[in-house]
Design a protein around this motif. Sequence first.
Motif, PDB file in Angstrom:
ATOM      1  N   ALA A   1       0.872  -0.980  -0.025  1.00  0.00           N
ATOM      2  CA  ALA A   1       0.065   0.109   0.132  1.00  0.00           C
ATOM      3  C   ALA A   1       0.891   1.181  -0.081  1.00  0.00           C
ATOM      4  CB  ALA A   1      -0.677   0.061   1.262  1.00  0.00           C
ATOM      5  N   LEU A   2       2.028   1.185   0.842  1.00  0.00           N
ATOM      6  CA  LEU A   2       2.797   2.238   0.825  1.00  0.00           C
ATOM      7  C   LEU A   2       3.524   2.587  -0.442  1.00  0.00           C
ATOM      8  CD1 LEU A   2       4.387   4.204   2.891  1.00  0.00           C
ATOM      9  CD2 LEU A   2       6.217   2.419   3.078  1.00  0.00           C
ATOM     10  N   ILE A   3       3.877   1.554  -1.329  1.00  0.00           N
ATOM     11  CA  ILE A   3       4.497   1.675  -2.422  1.00  0.00           C
ATOM     12  C   ILE A   3       3.342   2.398  -3.538  1.00  0.00           C
ATOM     13  CG2 ILE A   3       5.690   0.568  -4.363  1.00  0.00           C
ATOM     14  CD1 ILE A   3       6.840  -1.164  -1.609  1.00  0.00           C
ATOM     15  N   SER A   4       2.173   1.849  -3.405  1.00  0.00           N
ATOM     16  CA  SER A   4       1.470   2.058  -4.162  1.00  0.00           C
ATOM     17  C   SER A   4       1.074   3.728  -3.821  1.00  0.00           C
ATOM     18  CB  SER A   4      -0.256   1.351  -3.979  1.00  0.00           C
ATOM     19  OG  SER A   4       0.243   0.155  -4.424  1.00  0.00           O
ATOM     20  N   SER A   5       1.116   4.209  -2.642  1.00  0.00           N
ATOM     21  CA  SER A   5       0.724   5.673  -2.390  1.00  0.00           C
ATOM     22  C   SER A   5       1.832   6.478  -2.896  1.00  0.00           C
ATOM     23  CB  SER A   5       0.742   5.800  -0.788  1.00  0.00           C
ATOM     24  OG  SER A   5       1.938   5.720  -0.508  1.00  0.00           O
ATOM     25  N   LEU A   6       2.972   5.706  -3.495  1.00  0.00           N
ATOM     26  CA  LEU A   6       4.050   6.586  -4.063  1.00  0.00           C
ATOM     27  C   LEU A   6       3.547   7.438  -5.377  1.00  0.00           C
ATOM     28  CD1 LEU A   6       7.253   4.655  -3.227  1.00  0.00           C
ATOM     29  CD2 LEU A   6       6.642   6.658  -1.998  1.00  0.00           C
ATOM     30  N   ASP A   7       2.364   6.657  -6.028  1.00  0.00           N
ATOM     31  CA  ASP A   7       1.985   7.221  -7.277  1.00  0.00           C
ATOM     32  C   ASP A   7       1.439   8.409  -7.290  1.00  0.00           C
ATOM     33  OD1 ASP A   7       1.214   6.507 -10.044  1.00  0.00           O
ATOM     34  OD2 ASP A   7      -0.805   6.393  -9.122  1.00  0.00           O
ATOM     35  N   ALA A   8       0.971   8.812  -6.060  1.00  0.00           N
ATOM     36  CA  ALA A   8       0.223  10.131  -5.806  1.00  0.00           C
ATOM     37  C   ALA A   8       1.246  11.394  -5.968  1.00  0.00           C
ATOM     38  CB  ALA A   8      -0.639  10.164  -4.481  1.00  0.00           C
ATOM     39  N   LEU A   9       2.679  10.899  -5.632  1.00  0.00           N
ATOM     40  CA  LEU A   9       3.656  11.923  -5.419  1.00  0.00           C
ATOM     41  C   LEU A   9       3.715  12.583  -7.008  1.00  0.00           C
ATOM     42  CD1 LEU A   9       6.345  10.077  -3.472  1.00  0.00           C
ATOM     43  CD2 LEU A   9       4.762  12.018  -2.560  1.00  0.00           C
ATOM     44  N   SER A  10       4.183  14.000  -6.902  1.00  0.00           N
ATOM     45  CA  SER A  10       4.346  14.432  -8.371  1.00  0.00           C
ATOM     46  C   SER A  10       5.568  13.963  -9.062  1.00  0.00           C
ATOM     47  CB  SER A  10       4.661  16.118  -7.893  1.00  0.00           C
ATOM     48  OG  SER A  10       5.572  16.185  -7.116  1.00  0.00           O
ATOM     49  N   ASN A  11       6.631  13.580  -8.242  1.00  0.00           N
ATOM     50  CA  ASN A  11       7.894  12.917  -8.530  1.00  0.00           C
ATOM     51  C   ASN A  11       7.743  11.339  -8.558  1.00  0.00           C
ATOM     52  OD1 ASN A  11      10.263  12.380 -10.073  1.00  0.00           O
ATOM     53  ND2 ASN A  11      11.639  13.157  -8.213  1.00  0.00           N
ATOM     54  N   ARG A  12       6.496  10.727  -9.217  1.00  0.00           N
ATOM     55  CA  ARG A  12       6.318   9.387  -8.906  1.00  0.00           C
ATOM     56  C   ARG A  12       7.547   8.470  -9.451  1.00  0.00           C
ATOM     57  NH1 ARG A  12       4.149   7.555 -13.523  1.00  0.00           N
ATOM     58  NH2 ARG A  12       3.189   5.566 -12.937  1.00  0.00           N
ATOM     59  N   PRO A  13       7.728   7.337  -8.821  1.00  0.00           N
ATOM     60  CA  PRO A  13       8.965   6.337  -9.262  1.00  0.00           C
ATOM     61  C   PRO A  13       8.502   5.836 -10.529  1.00  0.00           C
ATOM     62  CG  PRO A  13       7.690   5.533  -7.198  1.00  0.00           C
ATOM     63  CD  PRO A  13       6.957   6.608  -7.738  1.00  0.00           C
ATOM     64  N   SER A  14       9.589   5.354 -11.223  1.00  0.00           N
ATOM     65  CA  SER A  14       9.601   4.883 -12.564  1.00  0.00           C
ATOM     66  C   SER A  14       9.163   3.223 -12.386  1.00  0.00           C
ATOM     67  CB  SER A  14      10.865   5.151 -13.124  1.00  0.00           C
ATOM     68  OG  SER A  14      11.864   3.986 -12.536  1.00  0.00           O
ATOM     69  N   TYR A  15       8.573   2.898 -13.602  1.00  0.00           N
ATOM     70  CA  TYR A  15       8.022   1.571 -13.727  1.00  0.00           C
ATOM     71  C   TYR A  15       9.083   0.478 -12.672  1.00  0.00           C
ATOM     72  CZ  TYR A  15       6.572  -3.094 -15.620  1.00  0.00           C
ATOM     73  OH  TYR A  15       6.587  -4.558 -15.798  1.00  0.00           O
ATOM     74  N   GLN A  16      10.343   0.774 -13.241  1.00  0.00           N
ATOM     75  CA  GLN A  16      11.385  -0.298 -12.900  1.00  0.00           C
ATOM     76  C   GLN A  16      11.646  -0.163 -11.415  1.00  0.00           C
ATOM     77  OE1 GLN A  16      11.818   1.609 -15.773  1.00  0.00           O
ATOM     78  NE2 GLN A  16      11.958  -0.057 -17.317  1.00  0.00           N
ATOM     79  N   LEU A  17      11.645   1.177 -10.802  1.00  0.00           N
ATOM     80  CA  LEU A  17      11.685   1.441  -9.635  1.00  0.00           C
ATOM     81  C   LEU A  17      10.645   0.855  -8.435  1.00  0.00           C
ATOM     82  CD1 LEU A  17      13.566   2.591  -7.320  1.00  0.00           C
ATOM     83  CD2 LEU A  17      12.464   4.829  -7.664  1.00  0.00           C
ATOM     84  N   ALA A  18       9.479   1.105  -8.950  1.00  0.00           N
ATOM     85  CA  ALA A  18       8.295   0.779  -8.356  1.00  0.00           C
ATOM     86  C   ALA A  18       8.457  -0.781  -8.175  1.00  0.00           C
ATOM     87  CB  ALA A  18       6.970   1.225  -9.096  1.00  0.00           C
ATOM     88  N   GLY A  19       8.723  -1.457  -9.309  1.00  0.00           N
ATOM     89  CA  GLY A  19       8.737  -2.989  -9.352  1.00  0.00           C
ATOM     90  C   GLY A  19       9.671  -3.199  -8.387  1.00  0.00           C
ATOM     91  N   PHE A  20      10.749  -2.634  -8.444  1.00  0.00           N
ATOM     92  CA  PHE A  20      11.894  -3.187  -7.197  1.00  0.00           C
ATOM     93  C   PHE A  20      11.243  -2.917  -5.909  1.00  0.00           C
ATOM     94  CE2 PHE A  20      15.531  -1.947  -4.691  1.00  0.00           C
ATOM     95  CZ  PHE A  20      16.205  -3.196  -4.778  1.00  0.00           C
ATOM     96  N   LEU A  21      10.660  -1.830  -5.779  1.00  0.00           N
ATOM     97  CA  LEU A  21      10.324  -1.509  -4.395  1.00  0.00           C
ATOM     98  C   LEU A  21       9.275  -2.557  -4.034  1.00  0.00           C
ATOM     99  CD1 LEU A  21      10.010   2.324  -4.206  1.00  0.00           C
ATOM    100  CD2 LEU A  21      11.677   0.978  -3.121  1.00  0.00           C
ATOM    101  N   TYR A  22       8.212  -2.581  -5.037  1.00  0.00           N
ATOM    102  CA  TYR A  22       7.203  -3.908  -4.484  1.00  0.00           C
ATOM    103  C   TYR A  22       7.644  -5.329  -4.268  1.00  0.00           C
ATOM    104  CZ  TYR A  22       2.938  -1.270  -5.788  1.00  0.00           C
ATOM    105  OH  TYR A  22       1.801  -0.475  -5.868  1.00  0.00           O
ATOM    106  N   LEU A  23       8.922  -5.751  -5.015  1.00  0.00           N
ATOM    107  CA  LEU A  23       9.621  -6.875  -4.559  1.00  0.00           C
ATOM    108  C   LEU A  23      10.097  -6.822  -3.135  1.00  0.00           C
ATOM    109  CD1 LEU A  23      11.420  -7.952  -7.640  1.00  0.00           C
ATOM    110  CD2 LEU A  23       9.470  -8.986  -6.748  1.00  0.00           C
ATOM    111  N   LEU A  24      10.584  -5.657  -2.789  1.00  0.00           N
ATOM    112  CA  LEU A  24      11.323  -5.503  -1.515  1.00  0.00           C
ATOM    113  C   LEU A  24       9.984  -5.542  -0.567  1.00  0.00           C
ATOM    114  CD1 LEU A  24      13.513  -2.490  -1.855  1.00  0.00           C
ATOM    115  CD2 LEU A  24      14.083  -4.931  -1.065  1.00  0.00           C
ATOM    116  N   ALA A  25       8.692  -5.253  -0.747  1.00  0.00           N
ATOM    117  CA  ALA A  25       7.705  -5.185   0.105  1.00  0.00           C
ATOM    118  C   ALA A  25       7.226  -6.643   0.464  1.00  0.00           C
ATOM    119  CB  ALA A  25       6.565  -4.472  -0.249  1.00  0.00           C
ATOM    120  N   VAL A  26       7.245  -7.424  -0.777  1.00  0.00           N
ATOM    121  CA  VAL A  26       6.616  -8.855  -0.642  1.00  0.00           C
ATOM    122  C   VAL A  26       7.859  -9.475   0.217  1.00  0.00           C
ATOM    123  CG1 VAL A  26       6.773 -10.980  -2.219  1.00  0.00           C
ATOM    124  CG2 VAL A  26       5.756  -8.953  -2.878  1.00  0.00           C
TER     125      VAL A  26
END
Lengths: 803, 142
Positions: free
Chosen positions: A17-42
């Motif tokens: 959920a935290l990583i998903s909430s990053l999408d609302a930021l103006s400087n939102r993570p890239s697709y690659q970074l988000a995937g990496f962060l999601y893997l960290l969460a898992v």
Amino acid sequence: MRSSTALGWAAAFLAPALISSLDALSNRPSYQLAGFLYLLAVSLAAYLGGFAAGLVATLLATFGLDFLYTPPRHDFIPANSDQAAGVALFFIVAILISQLFERRRQVQREAEAASARANRLQAVTARLAEAVTPQQVLDAIVTEGVEAAEARAGAIGLIMPDGETIEIVAQRGYERNLFVGWETFPLNRETPMGTAILDDTPFFFSTSAERNAAFPGMGGVSGPSHALAILPLVVEGRAIGAVAFTFPTEIEFEPERRALKATLAQQAAQAIDRVRLYEAERALRQRMTFLADASELLGSSLDYETTLGQLARLAVPDMATWCSVDMAGPDGSIQRLAVAHEDPERVAWAERLGEEYPPDPDQPMGVPNVIRTKTAEFVPDITDELLVEAAQGDERLLEIVRELGLRSAITVPLVARGRALGALSLIRDDSAPRYTELDLDLASELARRAASAVDNAILYREAERRGDASRALAHVDDGVVLLDQEGAVVSLNPAAARILDVDEAGVLGETAVGSIGGWSEIEENARPERGGTRGPVTLPLVRGQGNERWVSVSGVDFGDGAVYALRDVTEERLLERARSDFVATASHELRTPLAAVLGAVKTLRRGDVSLDSDQREMLMDMIDSEAERLSGIVSQILLTGQLDAGRLPLEHERFDPVALTQSVVDSAELHLPNGIELRMQAEVDVPPVAGDENQLRQVISNLVDNAIKYSPQGGDVELRLNRSGQFARIEVADSGLGIPRDEHDRIFEKFYRLDPALTRGVNGTGLGLYISKELVERMNGRISVDSEPGRGSTFVVEVPLAV
Amino acid sequence: MLVADDEPPIRLLCQVNLAIAGMDVLQAADGAEALVVARAEKPDLILLDLMMPNVDGWTVAEELGADEGTRDIPIVFLTARATTNDRRRAEKLGALGYVLKPFDPVRLAPLVAEVVARCARGEAENLRRERPPALWPADLEE
């Protein structure tokens, strides 16, 4: 673990959920970074919460990545197949990550469990190491070990020394009374323990039904169905017993569980073996110490009554709950010497009980039987039947002994030199282990030492008593000879040695007949019947050189031998003989003058003829002189009696010895026989003497008569008078028969007469010289003789001068 | 008749009483003298004391008994020795009587005469066997 799991679940929802909430930021993570962060969460979720949390986090993360970061954004449908493949790949990688973490967690969990088991086993082992009794061993494996074994209760049964019985030595956790009636049971009876031991195999029953099916003879198991494990206790390849574990519920015994139980059993077996060794060693040490202490005690004093009392007290409580010592009296009675218990009140109670129930020597068992048969009684298990038998129908006594809770007893005889002196009893109650053969050996050894100590004390006392007796006997004039049953000399006192003319050392241990001259005559005349007395009899004992002794002997047989009392009666005998000789002599001496007097009277009174005057005159003279002679003899006898009784009063007067001697000569001249020449030779200046003049005249006159009498061939008789120091000396010398030198002393003895061959028929009472000597000595004078056979005699009388 | 005794009173009593009975009485004061007189005179009978100086009565009897010439002279002991042993010894020596002192000298003469008469008739052996109480006293000491 639990908190970690909760965190895992929190992470599973929050981290994606935290990583998903990053999408609302103006400087939102890239697709690659988000995937990496999601893997960290898992990963975080899986790490903390395991596979399930990882899976949830994976789904949420996949949705988040697909919806928010995969173009077109905010749409689940990927823009193209590449996009879709990316999401699928993500999903697969996330799943793999979750699984990876799950496996790691599992390994860790297993390691932790193994470590806990090891810890528990270690704890059991530690407790077992400290255990010194079977109960402590059981406690260690049932309390510590129960957790390890997951059991709620346990019991240990061991094979008893007989090898055929199992005894439940410890139990824990069972409801009470479960083992009542099962304290011991035969090994070969169909029981789980028995079978486990005999077959050396463990039993694992998951349910009560299984166990009931296997051992239908045992009866049903109470309570809800539960699991049961019974394992043999094996030491050095040999089953010594079994341990049973009872579980609260039904349990499936997988190999790991079984192995753990087996380990516990093995450790328990070793611990029990060690405990046994320890027990044995401790018991041995205790016995040795006790025996050493007891020996020291026994050797410490000759007062065995006290010592045995102390011994009994020494035996409690370690060797016995009760210890008593009974002694056999000489009359066959049995006396309780000591009884010991830890509690003095119990001792007093036991003493009262002992008085109330005195031992009957004919009792078929117990102390009387042991003393009678000299055989130990060993009762390892005191059964109720035994108590009933011992009480012999006495209900009260039975109740008392039942209450004592007696378990085990040993009674050993105190035997010394084949004689039962008493008995030692050791009794244990339920608080102590039953006696074993080792204890019997110990008791026997103790009894042997005690008996020997008692015997020594008795012998010592006996010896002391004998010592007293022999000291007393040493000062007795009568001889005492003690013979044993075989007639060997056991002892004789100095008087006996003197009378029998033997050396004590030479006859001790020898037969009296063989070693003492003349003993066969004593045996013949004084040997008593068995248990009887005989004598006294007076016997002649001929000793060396024909020296005749007379002894008065009496004998008493006292069963184990005989004692003879001997008295030397030679003196009495000689006196008696002299007295009887005197009667004969006196009779003879009186008969001759009596015959003259009587004959003269009868002749004078003849009526048939008339005698001429010369004859009458002669007969009258004869009566006169012979009556005088009679009277003289009678006087001598009376005088002797008076002298003997000390009743003769003597004058103490002053007189002239010359005149006295002259008067004796003058009267002797009147009837001097033919051939005798009587002369007197006196110094003129002999001073007056002190004494009894009449009695001294008797003495001198008697000596002159003797001189004439013992000169049958005639010859000179000379009286000489002179002064010798403070004495007047009167000698009467003849040239007659004379007297042998060795008779010089004896002729002054009462009734003594020389051998008739030496006197050539000269008569006499044997009193004259005796009287003379007595009289002279009572005047403080002396009388002696100098003579040889054939050369005459000279008698010398010395009388003190008057002061 | 020979009276052998060391006591003059006894000899006198015998002499007086036997003479009254018409007998010739010889005397000896001890054993030696008795032997001499007996051998020389061969008396009809000897009254013999036992306890005498020099030679006692036993010896006298033995010696006379051993001699062919004097063997048949009857001997009657006249003694104060009152024991059965002595009496038995006298019997063994073949004496014809054992008269114990004190004795009645008045009765001595008929007693002696009787012995002499019977011996003259050759009845000495009978007399020895008969042992008449007058010649052999019973009340002796042991």
